[in-house]
Design a protein around this motif. Structure first.
Motif, PDB file in Angstrom:
ATOM      1  N   ARG A  42      41.394  38.216  21.003  1.00 61.60           N
ATOM      2  CA  ARG A  42      40.807  39.600  21.272  1.00 61.60           C
ATOM      3  C   ARG A  42      40.262  39.656  22.674  1.00 61.60           C
ATOM      4  O   ARG A  42      39.550  38.885  23.145  1.00 61.60           O
ATOM      5  N   GLY A  43      40.559  40.616  23.150  1.00 59.77           N
ATOM      6  CA  GLY A  43      40.299  41.005  24.912  1.00 59.77           C
ATOM      7  C   GLY A  43      40.996  40.096  25.815  1.00 59.77           C
ATOM      8  O   GLY A  43      40.799  40.093  26.924  1.00 59.77           O
ATOM      9  N   GLY A  44      41.928  39.185  25.234  1.00 54.82           N
ATOM     10  CA  GLY A  44      42.498  38.280  25.920  1.00 54.82           C
ATOM     11  C   GLY A  44      43.570  38.950  27.319  1.00 54.82           C
ATOM     12  O   GLY A  44      43.196  38.672  28.313  1.00 54.82           O
ATOM     13  N   VAL A  45      44.415  39.997  26.867  1.00 54.49           N
ATOM     14  CA  VAL A  45      45.197  40.577  27.846  1.00 54.49           C
ATOM     15  C   VAL A  45      44.474  41.318  28.705  1.00 54.49           C
ATOM     16  O   VAL A  45      44.852  41.515  29.849  1.00 54.49           O
ATOM     17  N   GLU A  46      43.351  41.924  28.237  1.00 54.49           N
ATOM     18  CA  GLU A  46      42.652  43.000  29.113  1.00 54.49           C
ATOM     19  C   GLU A  46      41.866  42.190  29.973  1.00 54.49           C
ATOM     20  O   GLU A  46      41.546  42.512  31.092  1.00 54.49           O
ATOM     21  N   SER A  47      41.247  40.893  29.655  1.00 52.11           N
ATOM     22  CA  SER A  47      40.655  39.952  30.417  1.00 52.11           C
ATOM     23  C   SER A  47      41.394  39.613  31.952  1.00 52.11           C
ATOM     24  O   SER A  47      41.021  39.640  33.007  1.00 52.11           O
ATOM     25  N   LEU A  48      42.815  39.317  31.407  1.00 52.07           N
ATOM     26  CA  LEU A  48      43.805  38.876  32.392  1.00 52.07           C
ATOM     27  C   LEU A  48      43.941  39.932  33.445  1.00 52.07           C
ATOM     28  O   LEU A  48      43.815  39.670  34.523  1.00 52.07           O
ATOM     29  N   LEU A  49      44.372  41.207  32.678  1.00 46.60           N
ATOM     30  CA  LEU A  49      44.436  42.482  33.774  1.00 46.60           C
ATOM     31  C   LEU A  49      43.185  42.805  34.707  1.00 46.60           C
ATOM     32  O   LEU A  49      43.262  43.224  35.599  1.00 46.60           O
ATOM     33  N   ARG A  50      42.146  42.661  33.744  1.00 46.59           N
ATOM     34  CA  ARG A  50      40.752  42.960  34.438  1.00 46.59           C
ATOM     35  C   ARG A  50      40.726  42.161  35.929  1.00 46.59           C
ATOM     36  O   ARG A  50      40.266  42.363  36.939  1.00 46.59           O
ATOM     37  N   LEU A  51      41.070  40.721  35.690  1.00 45.01           N
ATOM     38  CA  LEU A  51      40.971  39.706  36.828  1.00 45.01           C
ATOM     39  C   LEU A  51      42.068  40.034  37.704  1.00 45.01           C
ATOM     40  O   LEU A  51      41.873  39.745  39.004  1.00 45.01           O
ATOM     41  N   PHE A  52      43.100  40.501  37.390  1.00 46.33           N
ATOM     42  CA  PHE A  52      44.351  40.563  38.210  1.00 46.33           C
ATOM     43  C   PHE A  52      43.706  42.045  39.209  1.00 46.33           C
ATOM     44  O   PHE A  52      44.050  41.858  40.395  1.00 46.33           O
ATOM     45  N   ARG A  53      43.204  42.978  38.587  1.00 48.66           N
ATOM     46  CA  ARG A  53      42.825  44.056  39.370  1.00 48.66           C
ATOM     47  C   ARG A  53      41.562  43.527  40.231  1.00 48.66           C
ATOM     48  O   ARG A  53      41.371  44.147  41.546  1.00 48.66           O
ATOM     49  N   ALA A  54      40.852  42.809  39.895  1.00 48.81           N
ATOM     50  CA  ALA A  54      39.513  42.495  40.694  1.00 48.81           C
ATOM     51  C   ALA A  54      40.257  41.474  42.085  1.00 48.81           C
ATOM     52  O   ALA A  54      39.573  41.847  42.991  1.00 48.81           O
ATOM     53  N   TYR A  55      41.232  40.786  41.867  1.00 49.79           N
ATOM     54  CA  TYR A  55      41.704  39.910  42.910  1.00 49.79           C
ATOM     55  C   TYR A  55      42.564  40.845  43.823  1.00 49.79           C
ATOM     56  O   TYR A  55      43.266  40.132  44.670  1.00 49.79           O
ATOM     57  N   GLN A  56      42.989  42.007  43.320  1.00 49.81           N
ATOM     58  CA  GLN A  56      43.862  42.976  44.249  1.00 49.81           C
ATOM     59  C   GLN A  56      42.909  43.752  44.845  1.00 49.81           C
ATOM     60  O   GLN A  56      43.522  44.887  45.239  1.00 49.81           O
ATOM     61  N   GLU A  57      41.754  43.734  45.070  1.00 47.11           N
ATOM     62  CA  GLU A  57      40.860  44.624  45.284  1.00 47.11           C
ATOM     63  C   GLU A  57      41.200  45.089  47.153  1.00 47.11           C
ATOM     64  O   GLU A  57      41.104  46.123  47.558  1.00 47.11           O
ATOM     65  N   SER A  58      41.435  43.995  47.880  1.00 46.19           N
ATOM     66  CA  SER A  58      41.661  44.219  49.309  1.00 46.19           C
ATOM     67  C   SER A  58      43.288  43.568  49.489  1.00 46.19           C
ATOM     68  O   SER A  58      43.651  43.035  48.751  1.00 46.19           O
ATOM     69  N   PRO A  59      44.017  44.204  50.600  1.00 45.83           N
ATOM     70  CA  PRO A  59      45.232  43.975  51.019  1.00 45.83           C
ATOM     71  C   PRO A  59      45.372  42.447  50.902  1.00 45.83           C
ATOM     72  O   PRO A  59      44.765  41.728  51.906  1.00 45.83           O
ATOM     73  N   LEU A  60      46.225  41.790  50.764  1.00 51.76           N
ATOM     74  CA  LEU A  60      46.546  40.328  50.783  1.00 51.76           C
ATOM     75  C   LEU A  60      47.076  39.951  51.970  1.00 51.76           C
ATOM     76  O   LEU A  60      46.617  38.822  52.707  1.00 51.76           O
ATOM     77  N   ALA A  61      47.362  40.868  52.758  1.00 48.80           N
ATOM     78  CA  ALA A  61      47.854  40.470  54.146  1.00 48.80           C
ATOM     79  C   ALA A  61      46.841  40.448  55.232  1.00 48.80           C
ATOM     80  O   ALA A  61      47.030  40.093  56.459  1.00 48.80           O
ATOM     81  N   SER A  62      45.675  41.273  54.731  1.00 45.41           N
ATOM     82  CA  SER A  62      44.683  41.606  55.675  1.00 45.41           C
ATOM     83  C   SER A  62      43.969  40.174  56.161  1.00 45.41           C
ATOM     84  O   SER A  62      43.615  39.226  55.674  1.00 45.41           O
ATOM     85  N   GLN A  63      43.707  40.298  57.494  1.00 43.69           N
ATOM     86  CA  GLN A  63      42.923  39.031  58.063  1.00 43.69           C
ATOM     87  C   GLN A  63      41.493  39.377  58.481  1.00 43.69           C
ATOM     88  O   GLN A  63      41.025  40.512  58.426  1.00 43.69           O
ATOM     89  N   GLY A  64      40.743  38.319  58.714  1.00 45.08           N
ATOM     90  CA  GLY A  64      39.210  38.665  58.948  1.00 45.08           C
ATOM     91  C   GLY A  64      38.394  38.148  57.870  1.00 45.08           C
ATOM     92  O   GLY A  64      38.508  37.129  56.949  1.00 45.08           O
ATOM     93  N   SER A  65      37.325  38.821  57.637  1.00 44.56           N
ATOM     94  CA  SER A  65      36.296  38.427  56.654  1.00 44.56           C
ATOM     95  C   SER A  65      36.870  38.431  55.040  1.00 44.56           C
ATOM     96  O   SER A  65      37.697  39.587  54.742  1.00 44.56           O
ATOM     97  N   SER A  66      36.269  37.956  54.335  1.00 42.63           N
ATOM     98  CA  SER A  66      36.913  37.741  52.926  1.00 42.63           C
ATOM     99  C   SER A  66      36.003  38.619  52.064  1.00 42.63           C
ATOM    100  O   SER A  66      34.913  38.829  52.239  1.00 42.63           O
ATOM    101  N   GLY A  67      36.669  39.114  50.961  1.00 48.21           N
ATOM    102  CA  GLY A  67      36.139  40.084  50.165  1.00 48.21           C
ATOM    103  C   GLY A  67      35.067  38.936  49.069  1.00 48.21           C
ATOM    104  O   GLY A  67      34.922  38.055  49.219  1.00 48.21           O
ATOM    105  N   PRO A  68      34.700  39.727  47.929  1.00 51.74           N
ATOM    106  CA  PRO A  68      33.860  39.126  46.891  1.00 51.74           C
ATOM    107  C   PRO A  68      34.702  38.258  46.389  1.00 51.74           C
ATOM    108  O   PRO A  68      33.825  37.282  45.422  1.00 51.74           O
ATOM    109  N   HIS A  69      35.996  37.868  46.153  1.00 47.47           N
ATOM    110  CA  HIS A  69      36.547  37.037  45.350  1.00 47.47           C
ATOM    111  C   HIS A  69      37.293  36.033  46.389  1.00 47.47           C
ATOM    112  O   HIS A  69      38.425  35.497  46.034  1.00 47.47           O
ATOM    113  N   GLY A  70      36.833  35.634  47.659  1.00 43.87           N
ATOM    114  CA  GLY A  70      37.215  34.813  48.405  1.00 43.87           C
ATOM    115  C   GLY A  70      38.439  35.477  49.656  1.00 43.87           C
ATOM    116  O   GLY A  70      38.269  36.350  49.591  1.00 43.87           O
ATOM    117  N   ALA A  71      38.800  34.312  50.396  1.00 45.98           N
ATOM    118  CA  ALA A  71      39.703  34.897  51.479  1.00 45.98           C
ATOM    119  C   ALA A  71      41.011  35.264  50.881  1.00 45.98           C
ATOM    120  O   ALA A  71      41.364  34.804  49.694  1.00 45.98           O
TER     121      ALA A  71
END
Length: 839
Positions: free
Chosen positions: A547-576
């Motif tokens: 229950r809620g397994g796929v939704e949790s994975l997609l929510r985590l997917f969306r959270a770690y995709q908040e900023s562009p992967l190729a950007s350099q500089g300061s890290s976001g709330p989920h790390g560099a």
């Protein structure tokens, strides 16, 4: 006419009516087709750096420094309590709630007799156990820390022993070695005024009794031989004034007392030389052996406090080798309370230096059952084992001692803490501190390949999932357990056992939600979850149905995709960016692996959010900077493209996906090219995609891939070419690109080692030669005639067990199609000889 139409019908990679066989597919064909289209993804295990500094808690620990046990402290003889000689009663009494009211009664004008009566001291004991329950002498806590008050070996009046003789001057340990300076004369005088010297034993005559031992470090003129016959417990420790007292007194005077006097001289004689320390180690080992043979370890020895006081003095010499032997003897004397804790701290201090690992090879010192009574002492013992398990040789020694089964029982005890003690659900409890050290040790033990059977047989994998559930709010414990699972789940046997634990997937998903911002924990949980989904069909179904397994994975997917992967500089709330990318790689692998399950794959292919997140990765990233991420995203799209029902979002977005795959085809990464070709192999069943391929010259890249030395690349290229050549207007274009000679080379090069690929090449040749035959067919006919000879063809294949597999593939997947192609080329196909398709 039906047979003629059947013989001329082109092959298709997938779809109804594929191949010249019957229109309805068998289940074997459907399963084979799925295996060709769906693949599990592999990825590298997250890297865990070694703790070179041997700290209790790493730099990234969530525990505040002021709320956790210290890892650095100083220990001296003054820190120990020498009178630890009374036998433990097993029960601690609460302090008396006593408030003196003598002064208050006098001030009120009442007589002092009416005030509360003070407690009276206990009556004088008259039995023979006074030696065990005497008052506890205290060490001096002020003044010099290297010189403790002299010890009186015995002061009570005793019965004369038949073995005793008039006293004589004893030769000190340092005098015999001549290695350390003698103490000053004023020190001897002070010691004489404070200490009652016992009568020294006279050398005994040779005896014929068995079991004689000689303590190392004693001279021939002062032997320490004692009889080591079997004695009852009453004879050793009851002390009723009978012959047992005489025997113990003679043992003390002849063996222990001279050694203690030598210890006293060394402890007060300044810094000893290496030779003196070495001889002290021999003497200490010999004394330990003598007490063990005599049955006087534990709390049975009457003058145990005197012995402990002398042993504690030697700790100040600062020798790790000697301190380890002293700790072993002191633990054997069953110290408790503060002394037990300090000894465990002493052993812990010694283990912090990797140069001392050799000292622990032959010293099994942490075997005291009293350690488990004191939580802090147990903490430092487990921390010591954690440090020692960092040594590969000691890891194997610990494994031989069955430490994993013992730690499994300890884990169970710590996890199921009885009511009234530390709550298991709290974050920073004593049990939590111990579990951090214990799980870190198990993480080291998991590095041994031979330790995996012990992890399985002891039930430790199930215990560790319970630890995750009970200590889900402790990031340190959860991270260590996740590291263990990430290591063990890489192996098939451990992974299958882990997949059989029903609550495993649920716990992993719950922790991903609770600790979504702790990147090192998230990436290891995702790696273990991806391993489960790769190896176990039941695990795929369980993850999807949670229950809620796929939704949790997609929510985590969306959270770690908040900023562009190729950007350099300061890290976001989920790390560099690099950390976020590693999480996304493991997360996409989980989605790709669970999509192999038909129900989960159909649902994910119909999920707009899932497909859009994957496409966004392909849009933003580049193969040059994030190769593994791009390859995994393309592989996930490939698995989802297998499900092409009406609800499939992949089918609806085929144009956009084709453009993204074209970008991967033009990259320099062969892994990316392979995944893009596989996607085109599935999507080319759609007429619009086939038109896209021909208009954008993608077919030229696909034909060029036939020159690859990789069988996987050639197999994927043939899948695209089969679907393209099914349309008559594409065959001429493909023949102009030289597809038939290249297919003939693939057949010649890969046939003996991959009969499945050889069969697919023959299907592609059948489609491409539908309208006309090429002139250059002589070499192709020669290759077919050689490979259709069963004896000669299988002689070119592997030997042993693989020979049976090659023979099955040759009979079922190569021979039927090759025979038909050969007959077409020779023009000898007749309607009276139908070719039967394999079941």
């Amino acid at each position: 006419m039906e047979r003629r139409r059947e013989n001329r019908e082109p092959f298709y990679r997938a779809g109804a009516g594929a191949g010249p066989g019957p229109v309805a597919k068998t289940s074997a064909e459907i399963v084979q087709e799925a295996r060709q289209s769906l693949r599990t993804l592999c990825t590298r295990r997250p890297f865990t750096p070694r703790d070179e500094h041997r700290q209790l808690f790493g730099e990234g620990s969530s525990r505040p420094r002021d709320g956790r046990p210290p890892s650095a402290f100083s220990l001296h003889a003054r820190n120990f309590e020498a009178p630890d000689s009374r036998p433990g009663s097993g029960t601690r009494l609460s302090p008396l709630d006593h408030k003196p009211r003598l002064l208050a009664a006098a001030l009120d004008g009442g007589p002092l007799e009416e005030a509360v009566t003070l407690p009276k001291p206990p009556a004088e004991q008259t039995d023979g156990r006074k030696g065990l329950g005497g008052t506890r002498a205290r060490l001096l806590r002020a003044g010099s820390t290297s010189r403790l008050p002299p010890v009186s070996p015995h002061t009570e009046v005793r019965k004369p022993d038949v073995c005793d003789s008039p006293p004589r001057r004893s030769v000190s340990f340092t005098e015999r070695l001549g290695a350390a300076p003698s103490p000053p004369a004023h020190a001897d005088k002070a010691r004489d005024t404070q200490q009652i010297q016992p009568p020294q034993p006279h050398p005994r005559r040779p005896s014929t009794d068995r079991g004689k031992i000689s303590l190392p470090g004693t001279s021939d003129s002062q032997p320490g031989g004692v009889s080591c016959g079997t004695r009852s417990d009453k004879e050793v420790g009851d002390g009723d004034g009978s012959g047992s007292d005489v025997t113990e007194e003679s043992f003390w005077n002849s063996v222990v007392s001279p050694v203690l006097q030598e210890f006293e001289v060394v402890a007060t004689g300044g810094s000893p030389s290496e030779e003196v320390v070495r001889r002290l180690c021999d003497v200490c080992s010999g004394l330990h052996g003598a007490l063990r043979e005599r049955g006087m370890l534990g709390r049975r020895l009457r003058k145990r406090a005197t012995l402990l006081r002398s042993l504690f003095r030697l700790i100040d010499l600062g020798s790790d080798q000697l301190s380890l032997l002293l700790a072993k003897l002191i633990l054997a004397l069953k110290v408790s309370g503060k002394n037990l804790l300090n000894i465990c701290k002493l052993i812990f201090q010694i283990s912090r230096s990797a140069s001392n690992d050799a000292l622990f090879h032959n010293n099994s010192i942490i075997g005291n059952e009293d350690v488990s009574v004191c939580g802090e002492a147990l903490f430092y013992c487990v921390a010591t084992l954690k440090f020692l398990s960092g040594n590969s040789a000691l890891r194997r020694l610990l494994l031989e001692k069955d430490c994993i089964a013992i730690l499994s029982q300890l884990t169970n005890t710590l996890t199921h803490t009885p009511p009234g003690q530390d709550s298991p659900s709290s974050t920073h409890t004593t049990a939590g501190h111990i579990l951090v050290q214990l799980t870190a040790m198990l993480r080291n033990m998991a590095d041994l390949s031979e330790s995996r059977p012990s992890f399985i047989s002891s039930g430790l994998l199930a215990e560790l999932t319970t630890v995750l559930e009970h200590h889900c709010t402790d990031p340190d414990v959860c991270t260590n357990v996740a590291r263990i699972f990430s290591k063990l789940s890489s192996y098939n046997d451990c992974c299958l056992v882990l997949a059989e634990i029903p609550q495993c997937s649920r716990i992993f998903i719950d922790l991903l939600g609770k600790h979504s911002r702790k990147q090192d924990l998230v990436v290891r949980l995702l790696f273990a979850l991806g391993n489960l989904a790769a190896r176990s069909p039941e695990a795929r179904e369980r993850i999807y149905e949670e229950r809620g397994g796929v939704e949790s994975l997609l929510r985590l997917f969306r959270a770690y995709q908040e900023s562009p992967l190729a950007s350099q500089g300061s890290s976001g709330p989920h790390g560099a960016p690099a950390e976020r990318e590693e999480v996304l790689v493991k997360l996409i692998r989980v989605l790709a692996n669970i999509s192999i399950h038909p129900t989960a794959g159909t649902a994910l292919a119909a999920s707009t959010e899932c497909v859009e997140l994957l496409l966004k990765v392909l849009e933003r990233g580049s193969v040059e900077q994030s190769e593994e991420l791009m390859v995994n995203a393309a592989a996930a799209i490939n698995n989802l493209s297998f499900y092409q029902g009406e609800s499939s979002v992949v089918r609806k977005r085929h144009t956009h996906i084709s453009n993204l795959m074209l970008k991967l085809l033009l990259s320099s990464s062969m892994a990316a090219v392979l995944e893009a070709t596989r996607v085109f192999g599935n999507l080319s069943q759609i007429p619009a995609v086939r038109l896209f391929i021909m208009d954008h010259k993608v077919h030229q890249f696909v034909v060029t891939l036939l020159d690859s030395k990789s069988s996987d690349v050639c197999f994927s290229a043939c899948g695209v070419l089969i679907n393209l050549s099914a349309e008559p207007h594409n065959r001429h274009t493909l023949r102009q690109e030289g597809v038939i000679p290249k297919l003939g080379e693939c057949l010649r090069d890969f046939g003996p080692c991959d009969w499945q690929l050889a069969g697919l090449v023959c299907q592609t040749l059948w489609n491409c030669t539908e309208d006309s035959m090429e002139n250059e067919t002589e070499e192709l006919l020669h290759t077919l005639s050689v490979y259709l000879d069963e004896e000669e063809a299988l002689a070119l294949s592997a030997d042993g067990a693989m020979r049976e597999l090659h023979q099955a593939c040759w009979e079922l997947e190569f021979r039927p199609v090759a025979q038909r192609l050969q007959r077409r080329i020779l023009g000898q196909a007749t309607l009276s000889e139908p070719i039967r398709e394999p079941a």
